[in-house]
Every structure is written in C-alpha cells, then in structure tokens.
Write an enzyme that holds these catalytic residues in place. Structure first.
Site, PDB file in Angstrom:
ATOM      1  N   HIS A 123      -1.546   4.123   7.593  1.00  0.00           N
ATOM      2  CA  HIS A 123      -2.848   3.476   7.789  1.00  0.00           C
ATOM      3  C   HIS A 123      -3.082   3.067   9.222  1.00  0.00           C
ATOM      4  O   HIS A 123      -3.923   2.215   9.501  1.00  0.00           O
ATOM      5  CB  HIS A 123      -2.978   2.260   6.848  1.00  0.00           C
ATOM      6  CG  HIS A 123      -2.978   2.657   5.401  1.00  0.00           C
ATOM      7  ND1 HIS A 123      -2.744   1.770   4.380  1.00  0.00           N
ATOM      8  CD2 HIS A 123      -3.151   3.860   4.801  1.00  0.00           C
ATOM      9  CE1 HIS A 123      -2.804   2.406   3.215  1.00  0.00           C
ATOM     10  NE2 HIS A 123      -3.041   3.670   3.448  1.00  0.00           N
ATOM     11  N   CYS A 156     -17.277   1.980  24.805  1.00  0.00           N
ATOM     12  CA  CYS A 156     -16.615   2.679  25.913  1.00  0.00           C
ATOM     13  C   CYS A 156     -17.489   2.533  27.165  1.00  0.00           C
ATOM     14  O   CYS A 156     -18.712   2.723  27.094  1.00  0.00           O
ATOM     15  CB  CYS A 156     -16.472   4.158  25.540  1.00  0.00           C
ATOM     16  SG  CYS A 156     -15.296   5.067  26.552  1.00  0.00           S
TER      17      CYS A 156
HETATM   18  N1  APR Z   1       8.392 -10.343  -0.811  1.00  0.00           N
HETATM   19  C1  APR Z   1       8.186  -9.377  -1.753  1.00  0.00           C
HETATM   20  N2  APR Z   1       6.953  -9.013  -2.188  1.00  0.00           N
HETATM   21  C2  APR Z   1       5.903  -9.667  -1.640  1.00  0.00           C
HETATM   22  C3  APR Z   1       6.039 -10.683  -0.663  1.00  0.00           C
HETATM   23  C4  APR Z   1       7.355 -11.015  -0.254  1.00  0.00           C
HETATM   24  N3  APR Z   1       7.588 -11.968   0.666  1.00  0.00           N
HETATM   25  N4  APR Z   1       4.793 -11.134  -0.326  1.00  0.00           N
HETATM   26  C5  APR Z   1       3.918 -10.426  -1.074  1.00  0.00           C
HETATM   27  N5  APR Z   1       4.578  -9.548  -1.858  1.00  0.00           N
HETATM   28  C6  APR Z   1       4.015  -8.532  -2.757  1.00  0.00           C
HETATM   29  C7  APR Z   1       2.813  -8.996  -3.543  1.00  0.00           C
HETATM   30  O1  APR Z   1       3.213  -9.499  -4.814  1.00  0.00           O
HETATM   31  C8  APR Z   1       1.997  -7.705  -3.670  1.00  0.00           C
HETATM   32  O2  APR Z   1       2.294  -7.033  -4.894  1.00  0.00           O
HETATM   33  O3  APR Z   1       3.566  -7.498  -1.911  1.00  0.00           O
HETATM   34  C9  APR Z   1       2.464  -6.833  -2.502  1.00  0.00           C
HETATM   35  C10 APR Z   1       1.389  -6.647  -1.438  1.00  0.00           C
HETATM   36  O4  APR Z   1       0.366  -5.898  -2.029  1.00  0.00           O
HETATM   37  P1  APR Z   1      -1.015  -5.710  -1.261  1.00  0.00           P
HETATM   38  O5  APR Z   1      -1.470  -7.044  -0.758  1.00  0.00           O
HETATM   39  O6  APR Z   1      -1.901  -4.927  -2.158  1.00  0.00           O
HETATM   40  O7  APR Z   1      -0.636  -4.855   0.045  1.00  0.00           O
HETATM   41  P2  APR Z   1      -0.386  -3.295   0.119  1.00  0.00           P
HETATM   42  O8  APR Z   1       0.299  -2.788  -1.115  1.00  0.00           O
HETATM   43  O9  APR Z   1       0.289  -3.041   1.405  1.00  0.00           O
HETATM   44  O10 APR Z   1      -1.895  -2.708   0.172  1.00  0.00           O
HETATM   45  C11 APR Z   1      -2.048  -1.338   0.442  1.00  0.00           C
HETATM   46  O11 APR Z   1      -4.431  -1.703   0.752  1.00  0.00           O
HETATM   47  O12 APR Z   1      -6.175  -2.940   1.631  1.00  0.00           O
HETATM   48  C12 APR Z   1      -5.393  -1.822   1.809  1.00  0.00           C
HETATM   49  O13 APR Z   1      -5.008  -0.789   3.862  1.00  0.00           O
HETATM   50  C13 APR Z   1      -4.629  -1.890   3.096  1.00  0.00           C
HETATM   51  O14 APR Z   1      -2.455  -0.964   3.596  1.00  0.00           O
HETATM   52  C14 APR Z   1      -3.174  -1.782   2.678  1.00  0.00           C
HETATM   53  C15 APR Z   1      -3.266  -1.136   1.315  1.00  0.00           C
END
Ligand code: APR
Length: 256
Positions: A123, A156
């Site tokens: 991303h 730009c």
């Molecule tokens: N340790 C373990 N798990 C964690 C922790 C932690 N300290 N903190 C949060 N989490 C978990 C949450 O429970 C959640 O399930 O990490 C997960 C994060 O999920 P999202 O917030 O959905 O993030 P992500 O999976 O990276 O999202 C994917 O969505 O909005 C788009 O582009 C954005 O790259 C992102 C994509």
C-alpha cells in the site's frame, strides 16, 4: 499461549522460506492507530471521503486528504519501531526471514533494520510523494512543510502545476503491479507464513495468507482480534504483537 509460542518457534527453526505479513496492528504499540479497532482511523474518519477518485477528481477531495495527512503524518514521522518490528529484523539477521509483506505505509520495518529489498509494500510508503503530472518525486517532509506554511493543496511548482500525491495506495486506486505480483509469488513459495496485526479484510492483500496455505505452507496468525482466515491457521495467537514476537524470537535464538 506458551505452547503456541513453542510451536511457532519450532516452525521458524525448521522453515526454509518464512514470509511475515503485517498490518496496522504491528504498529499500534509504536503509537500509530490502526484502522478497524475501536477508536481506529475509520472510527474517526469516513473512508469514503478518502478515495483515489475524490483525490484526483476534486480540489475539495485533495484539501480533505491533506488535512487528514497533517494529523496523521506527524504521528508516523515521530513513531519509533517497537519490539515486534525489531523481532522481524532479528529474524533477518538470523537468516530466517525470506521477506516481509506489509500493508503498512509507516516505514517502520525498514527503520527497525529489515533491508528495504526484503520489505514488499503493498500500500505504498507515507514518507514519499510524487507529481501525477511530471512524475517528479518529493519527500513527505517537503509537502508537510508547505502544509505547515499555509498551503492547503500542494502542487508541483511552475511550470508543471501538477497534482502532488502521497506515495500511498488509496481506496479505488490500482495496486502497485510489481509489488502485488512479487508478494503473491513469495507467498506461494513460502513454507511458513506468519500474519502479524491484520484484520485480513482488505483484498488483494488478504489473499496472500490463502496463497501460502494453498501452496502447502504452515499458517500462523498473531492478532488481537479474530480474522476471517482463522480457520485456516495452523497456530493462532490472540496476543499483542510486540511481546508475542519478542518471545518467539527469543525461543528461536535458544533453539538455533
Ligand atoms: N497486537 C496484535 N494485534 C493488534 C494489535 C497489537 N498490538 N493492535 C491491533 N491489532 C489487531 C486488531 O485487532 C486488528 O484486527 O490488528 C488488526 C488491524 O486491523 P486493521 O486496523 O484493519 O488494519 P489492516 O489489517 O492493516 O488494514 C488493511 O485497510 O484501510 C486499509 O490501507 C489500509 O492497509 C490498510 C488496510
């Protein structure tokens, strides 16, 4: 949880091609909010307002995006890698890591010591920006200085006048082809695939653990909350990324 830690450490020691797949949950212990936990980014902002179409389609869309960026970029810029990032860098130094496939844009895997060529950013990366007109590259620092200086929508400089866009993939934007193909290739080649801190709800990124599983890899999911792929996991650890990854790598070092 100790039993799962032992099991994963054993899998890491036996693995020849370990791929680690990370999401925003690996950076929350660095102070960067994730997206879908309570209080996360999408609890406070409407993702529908930050689509690629809105950004390239209207000045108002760009104004809103850069306004959000003014709040979020300093958090990313001031964040430090946490024990989970350092644990992955340790696995690289122990020659146990094939690559990190990340959805994160915060550059923390690289700052923790994983070589850039081993980090596949699906991303993009928030520390860079570029002009959609002439392709000129900018640092996010340059754009941020313009914003701090009162510019609402960075463009730009003359004669180009093109739209400057952070080097991150927005909803509705095409995925980076090279990174996406390489991530799929490495996932299918892996013999151990460890997910750390992702809700696994955004595609095509969330296909990667399934590609690995389909190709015979063992799948480990380290995540505080449940994910739609939990049933495919050989090991599931519902714990915090920092302490869990730190303990896994400690056990790997004792076993090697
Ligand atoms: N340790 C373990 N798990 C964690 C922790 C932690 N300290 N903190 C949060 N989490 C978990 C949450 O429970 C959640 O399930 O990490 C997960 C994060 O999920 P999202 O917030 O959905 O993030 P992500 O999976 O990276 O999202 C994917 O969505 O909005 C788009 O582009 C954005 O790259 C992102 C994509």
């Amino acid at each position: 949880m100790q039993g799962e830690i032992e099991r994963v450490a054993e899998l890491v020691c036996r693995s020849q091609r370990l791929v680690v797949f990370t999401g925003a949950g690996v950076s929350t212990e660095s102070g960067i909010p994730d997206f879908r936990s309570p209080g996360g980014v999408w609890d406070r902002f409407d993702p529908e307002e930050f689509t690629y179409q809105n950004f390239v389609g209207s000045e108002e869309g760009r104004r809103k995006y850069w306004q959000l960026g003014r709040h979020i970029y300093p958090v990313i810029k001031n964040a430090e890698p946490n024990p989970a990032h350092y644990a992955l860098a340790d696995l690289h130094r122990l020659e146990r890591l094939d690559c990190v496939i990340t959805q994160n844009i915060d550059n923390l895997h690289q700052r923790a010591g994983v070589p850039p060529e081993k980090v596949i950013e699906l991303h993009g990366n928030a520390t860079r920006a570029r002009c959609l007109g002439c392709g000129r590259s900018y640092t996010r620092e340059e754009a941020h200085e313009w914003l701090e200086g009162g510019v609402e929508i960075p463009v730009c400089p003359t004669p180009c006048g093109g739209i400057i866009k952070p080097h991150t993939i927005m909803f509705g934007e095409a995925m980076p082809a090279r990174e996406t193909h390489e991530a799929e290739r490495r996932s299918r080649q892996s013999d151990l695939f460890i997910v750390v801190g992702s809700s696994l709800v955004v595609y095509p990124a969330a296909f990667m653990p399934l590609y690995a599983k389909q190709s015979g890899a063992a799948l480990v999911i380290v995540n505080l909350s449940e994910t739609p792929h939990d049933d495919y996991a050989d090991v599931r650890i519902p714990g915090k990324a920092g302490p869990v990854m730190e303990r896994i790598v400690e056990r790997v070092k004792e076993r090697l």
